[in-house]
Design a protein around this motif. Structure first.
Motif, mmCIF file in Angstrom:
data_model
loop_
_atom_site.group_PDB
_atom_site.id
_atom_site.type_symbol
_atom_site.label_atom_id
_atom_site.label_comp_id
_atom_site.label_asym_id
_atom_site.label_seq_id
_atom_site.Cartn_x
_atom_site.Cartn_y
_atom_site.Cartn_z
ATOM 1 N N GLY A 1 0.805 -1.217 0.000
ATOM 2 C CA GLY A 1 0.000 0.000 0.000
ATOM 3 C C GLY A 1 0.837 1.265 0.000
ATOM 4 N N GLU A 2 2.169 1.127 -0.010
ATOM 5 C CA GLU A 2 3.051 2.292 -0.009
ATOM 6 C C GLU A 2 3.106 2.924 -1.389
ATOM 7 O OE1 GLU A 2 6.873 1.892 1.877
ATOM 8 O OE2 GLU A 2 6.142 0.168 3.009
ATOM 9 N N SER A 3 3.251 4.254 -1.414
ATOM 10 C CA SER A 3 3.357 4.993 -2.664
ATOM 11 C C SER A 3 4.796 5.389 -2.926
ATOM 12 C CB SER A 3 2.497 6.255 -2.603
ATOM 13 O OG SER A 3 1.144 5.909 -2.464
ATOM 14 N N TYR A 4 5.146 5.468 -4.200
ATOM 15 C CA TYR A 4 6.487 5.869 -4.610
ATOM 16 C C TYR A 4 6.401 6.520 -5.983
ATOM 17 C CZ TYR A 4 5.963 1.267 -6.757
ATOM 18 O OH TYR A 4 5.475 0.189 -7.446
ATOM 19 N N ALA A 5 7.449 7.256 -6.369
ATOM 20 C CA ALA A 5 7.453 7.987 -7.634
ATOM 21 C C ALA A 5 7.998 7.111 -8.758
ATOM 22 C CB ALA A 5 8.309 9.245 -7.508
ATOM 23 N N VAL A 6 7.348 7.189 -9.927
ATOM 24 C CA VAL A 6 7.773 6.450 -11.118
ATOM 25 C C VAL A 6 7.622 7.324 -12.355
ATOM 26 C CG1 VAL A 6 7.162 4.179 -10.166
ATOM 27 C CG2 VAL A 6 5.488 5.448 -11.515
ATOM 28 N N THR A 7 8.254 6.898 -13.430
ATOM 29 C CA THR A 7 8.114 7.530 -14.740
ATOM 30 C C THR A 7 6.944 6.882 -15.465
ATOM 31 O OG1 THR A 7 10.473 7.992 -14.872
ATOM 32 C CG2 THR A 7 9.276 7.899 -16.959
ATOM 33 N N LYS A 8 6.117 7.704 -16.107
ATOM 34 C CA LYS A 8 4.956 7.176 -16.830
ATOM 35 C C LYS A 8 4.948 7.601 -18.292
ATOM 36 C CE LYS A 8 2.329 6.928 -12.586
ATOM 37 N NZ LYS A 8 1.121 7.297 -11.871
ATOM 38 N N ALA A 9 6.027 8.243 -18.755
ATOM 39 C CA ALA A 9 6.150 8.649 -20.157
ATOM 40 C C ALA A 9 7.598 8.485 -20.589
ATOM 41 C CB ALA A 9 5.698 10.093 -20.345
ATOM 42 N N TRP A 10 7.780 7.962 -21.797
ATOM 43 C CA TRP A 10 9.111 7.700 -22.335
ATOM 44 C C TRP A 10 9.191 8.201 -23.764
ATOM 45 C CZ3 TRP A 10 6.216 4.502 -19.394
ATOM 46 C CH2 TRP A 10 6.790 3.972 -18.233
ATOM 47 N N LYS A 11 10.336 8.781 -24.148
ATOM 48 C CA LYS A 11 10.606 9.129 -25.539
ATOM 49 C C LYS A 11 11.205 7.890 -26.192
ATOM 50 C CE LYS A 11 11.233 14.019 -24.682
ATOM 51 N NZ LYS A 11 12.165 15.167 -24.682
ATOM 52 N N ILE A 12 10.539 7.409 -27.234
ATOM 53 C CA ILE A 12 10.986 6.211 -27.945
ATOM 54 C C ILE A 12 11.006 6.552 -29.428
ATOM 55 C CG2 ILE A 12 10.505 3.791 -28.484
ATOM 56 C CD1 ILE A 12 9.072 3.610 -25.756
ATOM 57 N N GLY A 13 12.195 6.723 -29.971
ATOM 58 C CA GLY A 13 12.309 7.095 -31.380
ATOM 59 C C GLY A 13 11.614 8.413 -31.643
ATOM 60 N N ASP A 14 10.739 8.429 -32.638
ATOM 61 C CA ASP A 14 10.056 9.673 -32.991
ATOM 62 C C ASP A 14 8.681 9.810 -32.320
ATOM 63 O OD1 ASP A 14 8.774 7.723 -34.466
ATOM 64 O OD2 ASP A 14 8.966 8.747 -36.396
ATOM 65 N N HIS A 15 8.480 9.070 -31.224
ATOM 66 C CA HIS A 15 7.221 9.118 -30.469
ATOM 67 C C HIS A 15 7.476 9.298 -28.973
ATOM 68 C CE1 HIS A 15 5.704 7.289 -34.155
ATOM 69 N NE2 HIS A 15 4.486 7.605 -33.755
ATOM 70 N N VAL A 16 6.421 9.659 -28.277
ATOM 71 C CA VAL A 16 6.398 9.594 -26.809
ATOM 72 C C VAL A 16 5.314 8.582 -26.456
ATOM 73 C CG1 VAL A 16 5.821 10.812 -24.674
ATOM 74 C CG2 VAL A 16 7.218 11.935 -26.418
ATOM 75 N N TYR A 17 5.662 7.671 -25.560
ATOM 76 C CA TYR A 17 4.717 6.670 -25.062
ATOM 77 C C TYR A 17 4.404 7.025 -23.626
ATOM 78 C CZ TYR A 17 3.928 2.276 -22.457
ATOM 79 O OH TYR A 17 3.476 1.314 -21.594
ATOM 80 N N ALA A 18 3.131 7.080 -23.282
ATOM 81 C CA ALA A 18 2.692 7.293 -21.907
ATOM 82 C C ALA A 18 1.609 6.269 -21.607
ATOM 83 C CB ALA A 18 2.150 8.707 -21.725
#
Length: 144
Positions: A25-42
């Protein structure tokens, strides 16, 4: 889970950064968007699924698609012009035209944008309303 929102007219993507462990149940910070080639994935959903899809996208989206949990959803946004596609558990991409949001805070964010809030303010509102969204916001402006 998360709130990810994108406004194609503002060319802005905003994600929260909070993840919560199902076990502790603990919260922590993460990345939810990545630059992949000529796109961004979220994406939103199980964090393991998010990372699995990162690897699948980096591999060029091979025909053998990873199996994902039902709550997975993602955005695939062109870095040069901000056009985007939505995709869900089966990884079929559907072109999008309007401001959109995914994750547990999506309804709050979409409602806020429909009422005139900026995409940044919409994610702030979603984080206030959705107990599974929060943390620092990540803002990506396009082109990037």
């Amino acid at each position: 889970m998360t709130t990810v929102a994108y406004c194609p007219t503002a060319l802005t993507l905003v994600t929260d950064s909070m993840a919560t462990s199902d076990e502790s149940g603990e919260s922590y910070a993460v990345t939810k968007a990545w630059k992949i080639g000529d796109h961004v994935y979220a994406a939103a959903g199980d964090y393991g699924d998010l990372l699995t899809v990162v690897e699948w996208l980096r591999a060029g989206r091979p025909k053998s698609k990873p199996k994902l949990k039902d709550d997975f959803s993602g955005l695939w946004i062109r870095r040069d012009n901000g056009s985007y596609q939505c995709f869900y558990q089966k990884l079929r991409m559907t072109p999008g035209r309007y401001a959109t949001a995914i994750g547990t805070g999506a309804q709050f964010a979409i409602g806020a944008m429909d009422a005139g809030a900026s995409v940044i303010r919409a994610v702030e509102i979603a984080c206030h309303r959705d107990e599974k969204s929060g943390g620092r916001l990540r803002i990506i402006n396009f082109p990037c």
